[in-house]
Write an enzyme that holds these catalytic residues in place. Structure first.
Site, PDB file in Angstrom:
ATOM      1  N   ASP A  77       0.787  -1.239   0.000  1.00 43.01           N
ATOM      2  CA  ASP A  77       0.000   0.000   0.000  1.00 43.01           C
ATOM      3  C   ASP A  77       0.817   1.286   0.000  1.00 43.01           C
ATOM      4  OD1 ASP A  77      -2.577  -1.083  -0.106  1.00 43.01           O
ATOM      5  OD2 ASP A  77      -2.610  -1.449   2.046  1.00 43.01           O
ATOM      6  N   GLY A 132       0.458   8.831   2.756  1.00 42.27           N
ATOM      7  CA  GLY A 132       0.164  10.267   2.769  1.00 42.27           C
ATOM      8  C   GLY A 132      -0.867  10.593   1.700  1.00 42.27           C
ATOM      9  N   SER A 168      -3.126   8.738   0.821  1.00 41.45           N
ATOM     10  CA  SER A 168      -4.405   8.206   1.296  1.00 41.45           C
ATOM     11  C   SER A 168      -4.865   8.863   2.600  1.00 41.45           C
ATOM     12  CB  SER A 168      -4.281   6.694   1.533  1.00 41.45           C
ATOM     13  OG  SER A 168      -3.673   6.063   0.443  1.00 41.45           O
ATOM     14  N   TYR A 180      -9.808  -0.256   3.729  1.00 40.04           N
ATOM     15  CA  TYR A 180      -9.254  -0.237   5.085  1.00 40.04           C
ATOM     16  C   TYR A 180      -8.853   1.156   5.538  1.00 40.04           C
ATOM     17  CZ  TYR A 180      -8.977  -5.005   6.749  1.00 40.04           C
ATOM     18  OH  TYR A 180      -9.297  -6.228   7.265  1.00 40.04           O
ATOM     19  N   ASP A 188      18.886   7.377  17.074  1.00 35.88           N
ATOM     20  CA  ASP A 188      20.223   7.889  17.396  1.00 35.88           C
ATOM     21  C   ASP A 188      20.225   8.045  18.912  1.00 35.88           C
ATOM     22  OD1 ASP A 188      20.934   7.946  14.765  1.00 35.88           O
ATOM     23  OD2 ASP A 188      21.025  10.130  14.592  1.00 35.88           O
ATOM     24  N   ASP A 224      26.348   4.408  12.851  1.00 35.22           N
ATOM     25  CA  ASP A 224      24.990   4.903  12.657  1.00 35.22           C
ATOM     26  C   ASP A 224      24.174   3.756  12.045  1.00 35.22           C
ATOM     27  OD1 ASP A 224      22.786   6.431  12.528  1.00 35.22           O
ATOM     28  OD2 ASP A 224      23.597   7.930  11.149  1.00 35.22           O
ATOM     29  N   ILE A 225      23.134   3.335  12.748  1.00 35.57           N
ATOM     30  CA  ILE A 225      22.330   2.203  12.269  1.00 35.57           C
ATOM     31  C   ILE A 225      20.844   2.568  12.213  1.00 35.57           C
ATOM     32  CG2 ILE A 225      23.900   0.335  12.976  1.00 35.57           C
ATOM     33  CD1 ILE A 225      22.388   0.071  15.597  1.00 35.57           C
ATOM     34  N   HIS A 247      -5.068 -11.966   9.692  1.00 36.22           N
ATOM     35  CA  HIS A 247      -6.483 -11.610   9.848  1.00 36.22           C
ATOM     36  C   HIS A 247      -7.389 -12.643   9.187  1.00 36.22           C
ATOM     37  CE1 HIS A 247      -9.729  -8.223   9.564  1.00 36.22           C
ATOM     38  NE2 HIS A 247     -10.098  -9.235  10.318  1.00 36.22           N
TER      39      HIS A 247
END
Ligand SMILES: *[C@@H]1O[C@H](CO)[C@@H](O)[C@H](O)[C@H]1NC(C)=O
Ligand SMILES: *[C@@H]1O[C@H](CO)[C@@H](O)[C@H](O)[C@H]1NC(C)=O
Ligand SMILES: *[C@@H]1O[C@H](CO)[C@@H](O)[C@H](O)[C@H]1NC(C)=O
Ligand SMILES: *[C@@H]1O[C@H](CO)[C@@H](O)[C@H](O)[C@H]1NC(C)=O
Ligand SMILES: *[C@@H]1O[C@H](CO)[C@@H](O)[C@H](O)[C@H]1NC(C)=O
Ligand SMILES: [Cu+2]
Length: 649
Positions: free
Chosen positions: A312, A319, A321, A400, A466, A605-606, A616
């Site tokens: 989706d 945004g 949607s 949905y 961070d 930095d990860i 469902h």
């Protein structure tokens, strides 16, 4: 989970935008900038391209080091040194990636994309496709032969995934629904009829008629509330707002963060800092967090349903949607609202009024408490009610509704919750009672003549944490039983911490394993000598059950694990790859991680990726409209503070 027919989107024809100074380098593009971009492109050599369409217009995210430097310097009222946009257009059946410099209004770079997959469909394309059957005599014949009135039909475009085709053209399949007698359009599917549309030529390429299936009736399908505001909340004059919104910056209690928005992710939380009263310092927690992708595969392999395996976010956009929030229904009376802006298929700015709401939530819960009875002659009770700050949006993707909350707590936690509501995608069937079913139906009977097809929802979050600085490590603290010696006790558990060294090791399936997942700053310790960290508190475990060689699974292969950790790379944000429409699985989180299996993620930095999953198998209560079903996760400080930070507020 398919389409978005947005009535709330307003094309801005007249722009009276105050000359807005940029408060933050990660501010979303404003309408003036979107117009500027549209103007630059439509007056450039791209203007001559056939059927020029804007598929993605977003801020080209500045480099993190520049953002952090700007934020930490005291030059915050000088504008950030550069402002760029990333644009993906299609024209002449080609995809072009363009970077624009908005300060001098120039194209900085352009690049023709030749790989697999396509950018998100535009709203215009979806609407055009949905209207095509109504210009077709063949369609009229097909529906009148079913005894249906063509004026009562709505068709919705569904993306069609990829099933091994060597050339996957841009296409959608339309399914049609009978509106007569109901507002619940999805509840009356005209089963057996689908229409294949070629998006490039915007023509119907095929009608697929599998024969008539009885149309489910309209009775009992309406879901409208009896009154506009079913339970009006009285205006409470005591709920004075204790947060401040300045542009896109939000400040509340011990939190400070930035709220962005784009057509793809919807809400983006950035540069979230928490105030440490002991250190008298703002400390970093989350550099950027947003929904990265949503995978919704239906479990029906029949010819009319097999392709319903939606991505989706990449195919439509959360945004894109986003809907206008309704005060008192969607957000409480103490909410403040922000509008969302994005570009339409024509490149012009569109506004979603009240796309985001921000409010203090008086949870009715206890933030902390204690009753002390150990002091002779006294009973001391103390505590505080829990009051949190929520940032909310709702993306209605076809049937949905995804309610997306970011909740900030004074305890230092950030909680992300996704709530599912809306209406089921049901399949028409002859059955009026479950006892009649003798064959495999791929889902239970949820209402007369309707099967609620089994499916999943996997909502993957991108979390660039961070923790007190950029360089972090990922630690799995395993709780393991040990035999006790010289004790009446036979066993106990202890914690064995393991720093996961590579992207390969950091790919995790979480189930019954007793372990804590921590993002640690190995360079910082508390006064007591513990490493500063935040813990990922996961929700109910769910990973994709599809087989690895199933095409939808190849496209969304990251859904086999709930947690991934990768070395930070600004261009890696969309878990199923940027070009998700008709993608073939050659890009995305699993590919990046495989490419970097040996790459160290220690003291670096990860970025963390966490998937909230729902299997469902519908039930009758999900019809005619589903009561909200929520899941999520929490990022909770673990030795980040010297002590419970609430007490210092
Ligand atoms: C910000 O700019 C204004 C005028 O543009 C100036 O008066 C003020 O001193 C500046 N503040 C800082 C912190 O630089
Ligand atoms: C078909 O539906 C339209 C719109 O609801 C209505 O005006 C029209 O009378 C209907 N036609 C027939 C033949 O029932
Ligand atoms: C693109 O342009 C051609 C003619 O230039 C037209 O035939 C075709 O329908 C257009 N496609 C769309 C999607 O508008
Ligand atoms: C960052 O990611 C992009 C897209 O996957 C890739 O092309 C690039 O090589 C990566 N950069 C590094 C330094 O790994
Ligand atoms: C990763 O390391 C292993 C063992 O050293 C090596 O066999 C493998 O080829 C490496 N993979 C990549 C993609 O570099
Ligand atoms: Cu569902």
């Amino acid at each position: 989970m398919a389409i978005l027919i947005l009535i709330t989107v307003i094309t801005l024809q007249f722009l009276f935008i105050r000359s807005q100074q940029h408060h933050h380098p990660l501010d979303p593009l404003n309408p003036k900038e979107i117009s500027q971009i549209q103007h630059i492109i439509t007056t450039s050599h791209f203007a001559s391209l056939r059927n020029l369409t804007f598929h993605f217009v977003d801020l080209d995210e500045p480099d993190k080091k520049d953002v952090l430097q700007w934020l930490s310097s005291h030059k915050q009222n000088q504008s950030f040194p550069y402002r760029r946009a990333k644009v993906v257009i299609r024209g002449g059946a080609q995809t072009q990636e363009i970077i624009l410099d908005l300060k001098n209004g120039a194209i900085m770079s352009e690049h023709g994309y030749k790989g697999d997959g396509y950018p998100p469909l535009t709203l215009t394309e979806l609407l055009q496709a949905a209207r095509l059957p109504f210009q077709s005599l063949q369609f009229k014949d097909l529906v009148t032969s079913r005894g249906l009135n063509v004026s009562e039909i709505t068709c919705f475009p569904f993306t069609i995934g990829w099933f091994g085709e060597s050339i996957a053209k841009r296409a959608v399949r339309l399914s049609c629904f009978y509106r007569q007698g109901t507002t619940n359009v999805f509840s009356r599917p005209i089963e057996g009829l689908t229409i294949l549309v070629d998006i490039e030529s915007m023509k119907i390429s095929k009608f697929i008629d599998k024969g008539k299936v009885p149309l489910p009736g309209a009775e009992g399908t309406d879901f409208q509330s009896s009154s506009e505001n079913p339970n009006p909340v009285p205006c409470d004059s005591n709920t004075k707002r204790s947060f401040v919104i300045n542009g896109n910056n939000v400040k509340w209690k011990n939190w400070r963060f930035h709220v962005g928005f784009n057509a793809r992710a919807g809400v983006i939380i950035s540069t979230a800092l928490i105030f440490d009263a002991v250190k008298n310092k703002w400390r970093s927690v989350l550099y950027r967090g947003h929904v990265s992708e949503t995978f919704v595969p239906y479990m029906d392999p029949s010819s009319e349903w097999y392709y319903r395996t939606f991505l989706d976010v990449g195919e439509f956009g959360f945004g894109r949607s986003a809907v206008t929030l309704v005060p008192l229904t969607d957000c409480p009376n103490n909410a403040a609202y922000m509008d969302g802006y994005m570009a339409g298929g024509d490149g012009l700015p569109q506004q979603v009024p009240k796309a985001i709401c921000i409010f203090e939530r008086y949870t009715g819960d206890i933030a902390w408490r204690h009753t002390e009875v150990g002091i002779p002659g006294k009973v001391i009770t103390s505590g505080e009610p829990e009051v949190n700050l929520v940032v909310r949006m709702v993306a209605t993707v076809g049937n949905y509704d995804y309610i997306l909350d970011w909740e900030f707590k004074q305890s230092g936690s950030i909680k992300a919750v996704v709530g599912l509501s809306g209406v089921l995608e049901t399949k028409a069937a002859t059955y009026t009672n479950a006892d009649q079913i003798k064959e495999e139906t791929f889902g239970p009977l949820v209402a007369s003549n309707r099967i609620g097809n089994n499916h999943d929802h996997f909502i993957t979050y991108y979390l660039d944490l961070d923790i007190d600085g950029e360089d972090n490590s990922f630690v799995k603290a395993n709780l393991r039983a040990k035999k006790a010696k010289s004790s009446p006790r036979k066993s106990y558990w202890r914690v064995i911490r393991k720093t996961l060294k590579t992207e390969d090791e950091a790919r995790l399936k979480i189930g019954m394993d007793a372990s804590e997942l921590l993002v640690v700053n190995p360079n910082k310790k508390t006064k007591l000598g513990n490493h500063v960290s935040y813990r990922l508190m996961t929700g109910q475990p769910a990973v994709s059950l599809l087989m690895d060689d199933d095409f939808p699974q190849i496209r969304a292969s990251y859904t086999k694990y709930q947690v991934w950790v990768t070395a930070y790379n600004k261009s890696q944000r969309w878990a199923a790859g940027f070009y998700a429409d008709r993608s073939t699985g050659k890009d995305g989180l699993a590919i990046w991680s495989r490419r970097h299996v040996n790459e160290s993620i220690v003291n670096k930095d990860i970025a963390m990726w966490y998937t909230v999953g729902f299997h469902h198998s519908p039930c009758q209560e999900d019809f005619p409209v589903m009561a909200t079903l929520s899941s999520g996760f929490e990022l909770r400080p673990a030795n980040f503070f010297e002590r419970n930070p609430i007490l210092n507020n």
